[in-house]
Write a protein that holds these residues in place. Sequence first.
Motif, short mmCIF file in Angstrom:
data_model
loop_
_atom_site.label_atom_id
_atom_site.label_comp_id
_atom_site.label_asym_id
_atom_site.label_seq_id
_atom_site.Cartn_x
_atom_site.Cartn_y
_atom_site.Cartn_z
N ARG A 136 0.83 -1.19 0.00
CA ARG A 136 0.00 0.00 0.00
C ARG A 136 0.87 1.25 0.00
NH1 ARG A 136 -1.00 -4.64 0.87
NH2 ARG A 136 0.51 -4.58 2.54
N LEU A 137 0.27 2.40 -0.24
CA LEU A 137 1.04 3.64 -0.18
C LEU A 137 1.63 3.85 1.21
CD1 LEU A 137 -1.18 6.18 -2.18
CD2 LEU A 137 1.02 5.20 -2.87
N LEU A 138 0.84 3.52 2.23
CA LEU A 138 1.26 3.71 3.62
C LEU A 138 1.01 2.44 4.40
CD1 LEU A 138 -0.39 7.22 4.16
CD2 LEU A 138 1.98 6.75 3.48
N GLY A 139 1.67 2.31 5.53
CA GLY A 139 1.47 1.17 6.41
C GLY A 139 1.03 1.64 7.78
N PHE A 140 0.48 0.71 8.55
CA PHE A 140 0.06 1.05 9.91
C PHE A 140 0.78 0.15 10.89
CE2 PHE A 140 -2.80 0.79 13.62
CZ PHE A 140 -2.83 2.14 13.94
N ASP A 141 1.53 0.77 11.81
CA ASP A 141 2.24 0.06 12.85
C ASP A 141 1.31 -0.07 14.05
OD1 ASP A 141 3.85 -0.77 14.99
OD2 ASP A 141 5.61 0.25 14.22
N ALA A 142 0.73 -1.28 14.22
CA ALA A 142 -0.26 -1.48 15.28
C ALA A 142 0.36 -1.36 16.66
CB ALA A 142 -0.93 -2.84 15.11
N ARG A 143 1.62 -1.77 16.80
CA ARG A 143 2.27 -1.71 18.11
C ARG A 143 2.48 -0.26 18.54
NH1 ARG A 143 4.23 -6.69 19.59
NH2 ARG A 143 4.46 -8.24 17.91
N GLU A 144 2.88 0.57 17.59
CA GLU A 144 3.13 1.98 17.89
C GLU A 144 1.91 2.85 17.66
OE1 GLU A 144 5.92 3.14 19.19
OE2 GLU A 144 6.85 1.13 19.19
#
Length: 608
Positions: A166-174
């Motif tokens: 994807r264009l961006l990612g999501f860091d669930a931990r942070e």
Amino acid sequence: MLSAERFLLLLNHYRILDRDTEVEATLEELAGLFHCTERNVKLIIRKLEDEGWIIWHAGRGRGIRSRIEFCTSREQFLLDTAKLMASEGDYQKAFQLMQHHGDRTSARDRFVDFLNGHFGSDRLVDGMQAQRDIFRLPVYRPPVSLDPARLFFSFDSHLIHQIFDRLLGFDAREDKIVPALAHNWESSEDARVWTFHLRKGVKFHHGKEMTSEDVCFTLQRLADGQPNRFLLETMVAVTAIDSRTVRISLRQPNRLLPRLLCSAVASILPADLLQDDPERYWQLPSGTGPFRLNRWTAERMDLVVHEAYFQGRAYLDEVQIAVMPEDIPAETRQKWGQIMASDTRMAVRPEQSWGKIQTINHGCSLLSWNRRKSGPQQSVAFRQAIDLAIDRQGMSRMSGDHCYPARSYMPKTHQHPALERYEPDTAIRLLEECGYDGTPIKLLTGPMQLRDAKWIKARCAEIGVPVEIRCEQQQAVYPPDLVMEADCILLHLVFAEDEVCELEIYLQDSSYVRQHTDNALAVWVRRILDLLFSAETSEERRSLLRQIEQRLLDEHQVTTLIHRTISTYVHPSVRGIDINKLGWMDFKDIWLVSDAQESAVTSLSSPL
């Protein structure tokens, strides 16, 4: 496999079980069995002898009949043939072979024991070549679609994450958005115009470099009538400023857009292949992800490492996913690991030295009530009565030790028993007050939730509500007419991406809850979502989403049931395993200890 089929004909015709058994035969008799000429029989016999399965003793002299000596038993032949089929990815055919020909043998049990060592991680070394690390996994339902724009199921989402980016990612931990295909991004002050700056040198699996053309093509395609177009419903235009810059213009402020673009739904596709031949493309789709799809049949998927992956090469060289028959008994399934979030699982007893990873599944099972159809479910008192008739503690015990009552979509860190209400007497009173006349309720569900559906049916019968269960194989999304025919649907929601997945409930075309929600409630939800898009902080957005959820619970539009946990047992030589919110492990993170002396087998289990 033609020789194997002919040998099976011999085994069945002469009812052979053990090796070293001899039977009398004639060429004429065998010609009738094989439906061929006696000349071809001689060729067939020679091939079976070459395989080492029989010895042909030709009769010499008058009155001396020819004999067939069987050099392998039925059980050993079935086992060897099934192993060969498994090595070629034909797992379902192997089980069909056992089912049709394995009576009076232990071949099926021996084959399951073989799979116990076959599935998991394996390190192969071929001469002087570098070692190849392979991960083999059994699943019981094939992916429905790998098209992100049509994504609906959690297993499909997991695979899309392995193949695409994807264009961006999501860091669930942070709990923060991180760069992915875009290394930087910014917005106008009013959050109506967003600009994304793409990385250089990112390659699709087929070798083409990703550019803004691919991003614009993907996002425009998603917005143009696809089932998941809700993700970009505020977009009015997407423009390539140059080969590395993309601008998205919106009709209203949307500060949630970067988070939406982290979703698997927004995975970037190659414009050239899709424009040239879309039908051929989806047979083996090409993305920019850590693994490329090398094989995709009804029985097997092979993912091979993408050597030039922009975020670093994965440690594993290959992931083999075997689609197993759905009718394998539970006691057989438990002999090897299971890691599919939507599967029924049973605990696998690990070795003492194995590690254990446990996490809570993000989501819950629930009933969605159809308020767009006439019937008893139109009454809020009726829906409340069903809620009070369901003993969630009892349902949790029935479903397994790793389940507990749900009073919201997402699991809470601390559960308060005082919040649990199980009041069948009150439920009966509510039914009387609302004038319920005993009309049966039509409940729609799939095979994975059938046991829970039967349990709910029994609880409803205790308060005088008959339930008719319709179980449909969910090889695809239920068609709208089937959704609207049901009074309620039992389903399991998985919230892999919290805010995005909650939006799916209310906006996605295929969402059963959206299709069931009555008009007045749907209009109110739409107003709240407009506020959510323009909200400046994640705290504001979460507050608005909780308001929507609470109203659906207060009106009993949905009846939440139970949460589940996932337990994973890990061989000590396998590292990097962690269960994501989809109930799967990210293949890119798995690696093997280099000095392991034998194949590493990972055994995984969960009560889902």
